[in-house]
Design an enzyme around this catalytic site. Structure first.
Site, mmCIF file in Angstrom:
data_model
loop_
_atom_site.group_PDB
_atom_site.id
_atom_site.type_symbol
_atom_site.label_atom_id
_atom_site.label_comp_id
_atom_site.label_asym_id
_atom_site.label_seq_id
_atom_site.Cartn_x
_atom_site.Cartn_y
_atom_site.Cartn_z
ATOM 1 N N ALA A 47 0.803 -1.230 0.000
ATOM 2 C CA ALA A 47 0.000 0.000 0.000
ATOM 3 C C ALA A 47 0.840 1.286 0.000
ATOM 4 O O ALA A 47 0.634 2.163 -0.853
ATOM 5 C CB ALA A 47 -0.975 -0.041 1.179
ATOM 6 N N ARG A 83 -5.298 -0.495 -9.371
ATOM 7 C CA ARG A 83 -5.652 -1.531 -8.377
ATOM 8 C C ARG A 83 -6.646 -0.878 -7.409
ATOM 9 O O ARG A 83 -6.420 0.261 -6.982
ATOM 10 C CB ARG A 83 -4.417 -2.037 -7.610
ATOM 11 C CG ARG A 83 -3.469 -2.881 -8.466
ATOM 12 C CD ARG A 83 -2.391 -3.536 -7.602
ATOM 13 N NE ARG A 83 -2.882 -4.692 -6.890
ATOM 14 C CZ ARG A 83 -2.202 -5.306 -5.899
ATOM 15 N NH1 ARG A 83 -1.039 -4.839 -5.511
ATOM 16 N NH2 ARG A 83 -2.696 -6.369 -5.312
ATOM 17 N N GLN A 187 4.267 -13.502 -1.600
ATOM 18 C CA GLN A 187 5.000 -12.308 -1.146
ATOM 19 C C GLN A 187 5.800 -12.608 0.116
ATOM 20 O O GLN A 187 6.840 -11.995 0.359
ATOM 21 C CB GLN A 187 4.026 -11.147 -0.872
ATOM 22 C CG GLN A 187 3.428 -10.503 -2.110
ATOM 23 C CD GLN A 187 2.105 -11.127 -2.493
ATOM 24 O OE1 GLN A 187 1.862 -12.298 -2.209
ATOM 25 N NE2 GLN A 187 1.252 -10.368 -3.146
ATOM 26 N N ASP A 228 -4.050 -2.501 3.804
ATOM 27 C CA ASP A 228 -4.243 -1.852 2.504
ATOM 28 C C ASP A 228 -5.301 -0.766 2.545
ATOM 29 O O ASP A 228 -5.266 0.186 1.773
ATOM 30 C CB ASP A 228 -4.602 -2.886 1.438
ATOM 31 C CG ASP A 228 -3.370 -3.688 1.087
ATOM 32 O OD1 ASP A 228 -3.101 -4.686 1.775
ATOM 33 O OD2 ASP A 228 -2.649 -3.278 0.164
#
Ligand code: MRU
Length: 326
Positions: A47, A83, A187, A228
């Site tokens: 983010a 996104r 990730q 996020d």
């Protein structure tokens, strides 16, 4: 240490996170299409790093379309829409757009100020969170569990959840870190493990599905994650798999701590029900490391994020204090 994302003369430079941990390379993004592709394919992700990408994207567009405000605003909308879940992306775009009437040099100066600020506020939020964790868990070597990547790669330079790791380690209060691999794009396995190894922090990688049992077996002192988008009531959207961690942590009375800059708080959204959750391509689930593992035409559910209700969260720690305030 090199920033995850930066300005390089007349283009945006990023560390290409798709190639890690095998290959460390940087990419120069000199068009808005290249930037949008880098955002969608997670070459740049996380983010706060997306906030920087949004701001630098507007600066790049202002340079390309010098004097044509309408063209820059059209690019800005495309970047903000690249996104949907991390609110920082549209926040970064908006911050830079505010300088548009002053010319492209000031748009760039505004974007660079945002990059400096990102590192500063994440250091502060994570230091505050580290103190909170020590108060809750005791001043002893702690075992933290984290999900996805909320380290320097997810921000401009320092990290949020991994910022807590850096602080605890410096204070001599870190035993080791459990890093969820973070299916389907890994990730945790690719990026968090790489960051921890680079910093010489002891860690154990685990399948996401092993996290609840690690918590149940009393192997984890505290769960620390990033965010996020945080709704006004404190519901938190973060990488899919965060909500089950919060459930397990609540069941076993393990503190569950979210660390994020205030730019991740979206006061416009009253609760988590209003957060748009990105759906990612089916191939991320039907294939593993480029090989098909599911039958042809398998139907897929692949949300990139989930929402953890505020009641399961011990604390949301920002640079300004514990959210919601008061
Ligand atoms: O899809 P990603 O890799 O962009 O998702 C990132 C996360 O969910 C992170 O946990 C979040 O952005 C916090 S980063 C400090």
């Amino acid at each position: 240490m090199r920033r995850t994302i930066n300005w390089a003369g007349d283009a945006i430079e990023i560390i290409d996170q798709r190639a890690l941990p095998g290959v460390y390379r940087t990419l120069r993004l000199s068009t808005i299409d290249e930037l949008i592709d880098a955002i969608r394919t997670l070459a740049v992700r996380g983010a706060p790093a997306l906030g920087a990408a949004g701001a630098l994207g507007v600066a790049l567009s202002a340079l390309i379309h010098d004097g044509d405000e309408n063209a820059v605003r059209a690019d800005a909308k495309r970047i903000a829409d690249a996104r949907p879940t991390a609110v920082n992306l549209s926040w970064g775009v908006r911050r830079a757009l505010a300088f548009l009437p002053d010319g492209h040099e000031l748009v760039l100066a505004g974007a660079m100020a945002l990059l400096d600020e990102d590192e500063r506020v994440n250091r502060k939020a994570s230091e505050r969170a580290a103190e909170f964790v020590l108060d809750r868990c005791g001043r002893r070597p702690l075992r933290l569990l984290t999900h996805c990547n909320a380290g320097r790669l997810a921000t401009v330079g320092w990290g949020t959840a991994l910022g807590v790791v850096w602080h605890l380690r410096a204070a001599g209060h870190l035993d080791h870190v459990f890093a969820d691999e973070t299916r389907p794009l890994l990730q945790g396995a690719r990026l968090t493990a790489w960051e921890l190894a680079e910093a010489g922090v002891p860690y154990r990688l685990l399948p996401d599905s092993a996290a609840a049992s690690a918590i149940a077996r009393d192997l984890v002192d505290c769960v620390v994650v990033g965010a996020d988008r945080i709704a006004a009531n404190g519901d938190v959207a973060n990488k899919v798999g965060t909500y089950p961690l919060a459930l397990a942590a609540a069941r076993h009375r393990v503190p569950f701590v979210v660390v994020a800059p205030m730019s991740t708080v979206d006061p416009e959204i009253p609760d988590g029900g209003g957060i748009v959750i990105e759906e990612r391509p089916a191939g991320e689930v039907t294939e593993f490391a480029g090989h098909r593992v599911a039958p042809a035409n398998a139907a897929v559910f692949n949300p990139a994020f989930d929402v953890t209700p505020a009641e399961l969260i011990t604390a949301i720690v920002t640079e300004e204090g514990f959210y919601p305030f008061g």
